[in-house]
Design an enzyme around this catalytic site. Structure first.
Site, PDB file in Angstrom:
ATOM      1  N   ASP A  13       0.893  -1.474   0.082  1.00 44.69           N
ATOM      2  CA  ASP A  13       0.020   0.186  -0.142  1.00 44.69           C
ATOM      3  C   ASP A  13       1.041   1.375   0.047  1.00 44.69           C
ATOM      4  O   ASP A  13       1.661   1.571   0.826  1.00 44.69           O
ATOM      5  CB  ASP A  13      -0.726   0.039   1.089  1.00 44.69           C
ATOM      6  CG  ASP A  13      -1.877  -1.218   1.234  1.00 44.69           C
ATOM      7  OD1 ASP A  13      -1.587  -2.221   0.848  1.00 44.69           O
ATOM      8  OD2 ASP A  13      -2.825  -1.065   1.900  1.00 44.69           O
ATOM      9  N   GLU A  42      -4.681   2.141  -2.398  1.00 45.93           N
ATOM     10  CA  GLU A  42      -5.842   2.609  -1.628  1.00 45.93           C
ATOM     11  C   GLU A  42      -5.570   3.967  -0.906  1.00 45.93           C
ATOM     12  O   GLU A  42      -6.395   4.648  -0.424  1.00 45.93           O
ATOM     13  CB  GLU A  42      -6.562   1.437  -0.926  1.00 45.93           C
ATOM     14  CG  GLU A  42      -5.663   0.989   0.145  1.00 45.93           C
ATOM     15  CD  GLU A  42      -6.573   0.356   1.333  1.00 45.93           C
ATOM     16  OE1 GLU A  42      -7.660   0.031   1.223  1.00 45.93           O
ATOM     17  OE2 GLU A  42      -5.763  -0.266   2.251  1.00 45.93           O
ATOM     18  N   ASN A  43      -4.167   4.109  -0.419  1.00 46.01           N
ATOM     19  CA  ASN A  43      -3.820   4.824   0.415  1.00 46.01           C
ATOM     20  C   ASN A  43      -2.982   6.118  -0.119  1.00 46.01           C
ATOM     21  O   ASN A  43      -2.288   7.013   0.621  1.00 46.01           O
ATOM     22  CB  ASN A  43      -3.169   4.529   1.719  1.00 46.01           C
ATOM     23  CG  ASN A  43      -3.838   3.227   2.373  1.00 46.01           C
ATOM     24  OD1 ASN A  43      -3.759   2.334   2.236  1.00 46.01           O
ATOM     25  ND2 ASN A  43      -5.022   3.683   2.932  1.00 46.01           N
ATOM     26  N   ASN A  70     -10.505  -1.425   0.847  1.00 51.06           N
ATOM     27  CA  ASN A  70     -11.345  -0.730   1.404  1.00 51.06           C
ATOM     28  C   ASN A  70     -11.512   0.836   1.286  1.00 51.06           C
ATOM     29  O   ASN A  70     -12.387   1.487   1.583  1.00 51.06           O
ATOM     30  CB  ASN A  70     -11.649  -1.022   2.875  1.00 51.06           C
ATOM     31  CG  ASN A  70     -10.314  -1.054   3.574  1.00 51.06           C
ATOM     32  OD1 ASN A  70      -9.319  -1.394   3.091  1.00 51.06           O
ATOM     33  ND2 ASN A  70     -10.434  -0.632   4.917  1.00 51.06           N
ATOM     34  N   HIS A  71     -10.208   1.291   1.290  1.00 51.10           N
ATOM     35  CA  HIS A  71     -10.035   2.779   1.295  1.00 51.10           C
ATOM     36  C   HIS A  71     -10.227   3.409  -0.145  1.00 51.10           C
ATOM     37  O   HIS A  71     -10.082   4.568  -0.194  1.00 51.10           O
ATOM     38  CB  HIS A  71      -8.856   3.086   1.970  1.00 51.10           C
ATOM     39  CG  HIS A  71      -8.744   3.078   3.405  1.00 51.10           C
ATOM     40  ND1 HIS A  71      -9.507   3.875   4.034  1.00 51.10           N
ATOM     41  CD2 HIS A  71      -7.920   2.473   4.217  1.00 51.10           C
ATOM     42  CE1 HIS A  71      -9.258   3.480   5.512  1.00 51.10           C
ATOM     43  NE2 HIS A  71      -8.277   2.614   5.615  1.00 51.10           N
ATOM     44  N   HIS A 152      -6.675  -8.493   0.030  1.00 51.55           N
ATOM     45  CA  HIS A 152      -6.756  -7.257   0.811  1.00 51.55           C
ATOM     46  C   HIS A 152      -7.598  -7.695   2.042  1.00 51.55           C
ATOM     47  O   HIS A 152      -8.796  -7.586   2.079  1.00 51.55           O
ATOM     48  CB  HIS A 152      -7.121  -6.034   0.172  1.00 51.55           C
ATOM     49  CG  HIS A 152      -7.156  -4.592   0.911  1.00 51.55           C
ATOM     50  ND1 HIS A 152      -5.696  -4.173   0.670  1.00 51.55           N
ATOM     51  CD2 HIS A 152      -7.630  -4.105   1.535  1.00 51.55           C
ATOM     52  CE1 HIS A 152      -5.733  -2.865   1.131  1.00 51.55           C
ATOM     53  NE2 HIS A 152      -6.726  -2.799   2.074  1.00 51.55           N
ATOM     54  N   HIS A 178      -2.866  -4.445   3.048  1.00 47.55           N
ATOM     55  CA  HIS A 178      -3.987  -4.048   3.938  1.00 47.55           C
ATOM     56  C   HIS A 178      -3.339  -3.800   5.436  1.00 47.55           C
ATOM     57  O   HIS A 178      -3.793  -2.651   5.894  1.00 47.55           O
ATOM     58  CB  HIS A 178      -5.307  -5.032   4.069  1.00 47.55           C
ATOM     59  CG  HIS A 178      -6.337  -3.985   5.288  1.00 47.55           C
ATOM     60  ND1 HIS A 178      -6.936  -3.143   5.035  1.00 47.55           N
ATOM     61  CD2 HIS A 178      -6.639  -4.785   6.549  1.00 47.55           C
ATOM     62  CE1 HIS A 178      -7.750  -2.813   5.908  1.00 47.55           C
ATOM     63  NE2 HIS A 178      -7.769  -3.895   6.891  1.00 47.55           N
ATOM     64  N   HIS A 180      -0.230  -3.075   6.118  1.00 49.44           N
ATOM     65  CA  HIS A 180       0.700  -2.170   5.980  1.00 49.44           C
ATOM     66  C   HIS A 180       2.001  -2.775   6.762  1.00 49.44           C
ATOM     67  O   HIS A 180       2.949  -1.903   7.135  1.00 49.44           O
ATOM     68  CB  HIS A 180       0.595  -0.680   6.332  1.00 49.44           C
ATOM     69  CG  HIS A 180      -0.646  -0.165   5.775  1.00 49.44           C
ATOM     70  ND1 HIS A 180      -0.581   1.142   5.778  1.00 49.44           N
ATOM     71  CD2 HIS A 180      -1.404  -0.617   5.117  1.00 49.44           C
ATOM     72  CE1 HIS A 180      -1.566   1.767   4.813  1.00 49.44           C
ATOM     73  NE2 HIS A 180      -2.221   0.312   4.432  1.00 49.44           N
TER      74      HIS A 180
HETATM   75 FE   LIG Z   1      -3.984   0.400   3.043  1.00 43.30          FE
HETATM   76 FE   LIG Z   2      -7.188  -1.501   3.502  1.00 40.89          FE
END
Ligand SMILES: [Fe+2]
Ligand SMILES: [Fe+2]
Length: 266
Positions: A13, A42-43, A70-71, A152, A178, A180
């Site tokens: 990520d 996602e981040n 999810n983000h 994830h 997910h 990290h």
């Molecule tokens: Fe993430």
């Molecule tokens: Fe995530």
């Protein structure tokens, strides 16, 4: 026929500007044997979601496929461009969502299919990833045997169990994202599927999984809602793996971790 080894570079990520710039610098002098670059994004935009500007920026750095989680919905503008973002996929097991849950991409060594899915243990309620993945694997096999899943999810056992399960379907790699936090358990299941529980993150080194220490600490100590800020210390970490796959058979042959600290150039 000459043996073809397809080498994939997969970044954990990407968190905020520190992560984007660290990946930019890493890709600027990446080794020439890399055939395909994947990153979870996602981040990537200030820790939450992905703006169109950052999508274009990451494309220019040489990321061939962007996976998410999810983000990915955190920046509302995603809904304006995700349907046209050819390099970007989102988890396949959202019950209803814009965008695509998988993609087939060209590499110098032939095609690769990339699938993105969410786990369900200690996560919000999602549809089971099992059936959508099985269905897509059967479909994409008509075009390529090289199949990679970004799984994830939070729970180690869920990721590991799905990796072994999907090895029976000929999946080449299942890479966890997910948390990290990079795990040191890279392996190949059944001579088929390269696996790591979590590849980690790319972002600020002096941070709590990419976020500022003070804002993370305040939340941990008080359990009150906290505004999380992306950390920006000037040094960054790159967490990634390389996976080598036999392009003819789709079997993984090697997986290696990358975990390096870098000083950021502006
Ligand atoms: Fe993430
Ligand atoms: Fe995530």
């Amino acid at each position: 026929m000459q043996e073809q080894k397809l080498k994939i570079l997969f970044f954990g990520d990407i968190v905020g500007k520190a992560g984007r710039y660290a990946v930019r610098d890493f890709l600027a002098d990446k080794s020439s044997d890399i055939d395909f670059v994947v990153a979870n994004v996602e981040n990537a935009s200030h820790g939450f979601g992905l703006t169109e500007k950052n999508y274009n920026e990451l494309s220019e750095y040489g990321i061939d496929c962007m996976t998410s989680g999810n983000h990915i919905w955190d920046k509302k503008e995603i809904l304006n461009y995700i349907d046209d973002a050819e390099r970007l996929i989102r988890p396949i097991n959202y019950p209803e969502a814009q965008g695509r849950g998988y993609g087939i991409f060209e590499t110098p060594k032939g095609k690769i299919a990339v699938i993105n899915a969410l786990g369900r243990n200690f996560m919000p309620v999602f549809d089971s990833p099992r059936y959508p993945i099985e269905k897509v694997v059967e479909t994409v096999k008509q075009e390529t045997k090289v199949i990679l899943i970004d799984f994830h999810a939070e729970a180690s056992a869920e990721k590991m169990c799905y990796a072994k399960y999907f090895s029976q379907f000929g999946v080449s790699a299942l890479i966890g994202t997910h948390t990290h936090v990079q795990t040191a358990d890279e392996r190949i299941f059944d001579g088929q599927t390269a696996y790591i529980t979590d590849v980690g993150y790319c972002g600020d080194y002096e941070s709590i999984i990419g976020m500022d220490y003070e804002s993370s600490l305040s939340h941990i100590l008080t359990m009150l809602p906290s505004r999380f800020e992306v950390a920006n210390s000037g040094s960054a970490v790159i967490n990634a793996v390389t996976v080598t796959v036999d392009a003819e058979t789709g079997k993984a042959e090697e997986i290696n971790r990358i975990n390096i600290k870098t000083v950021l150039q502006e």
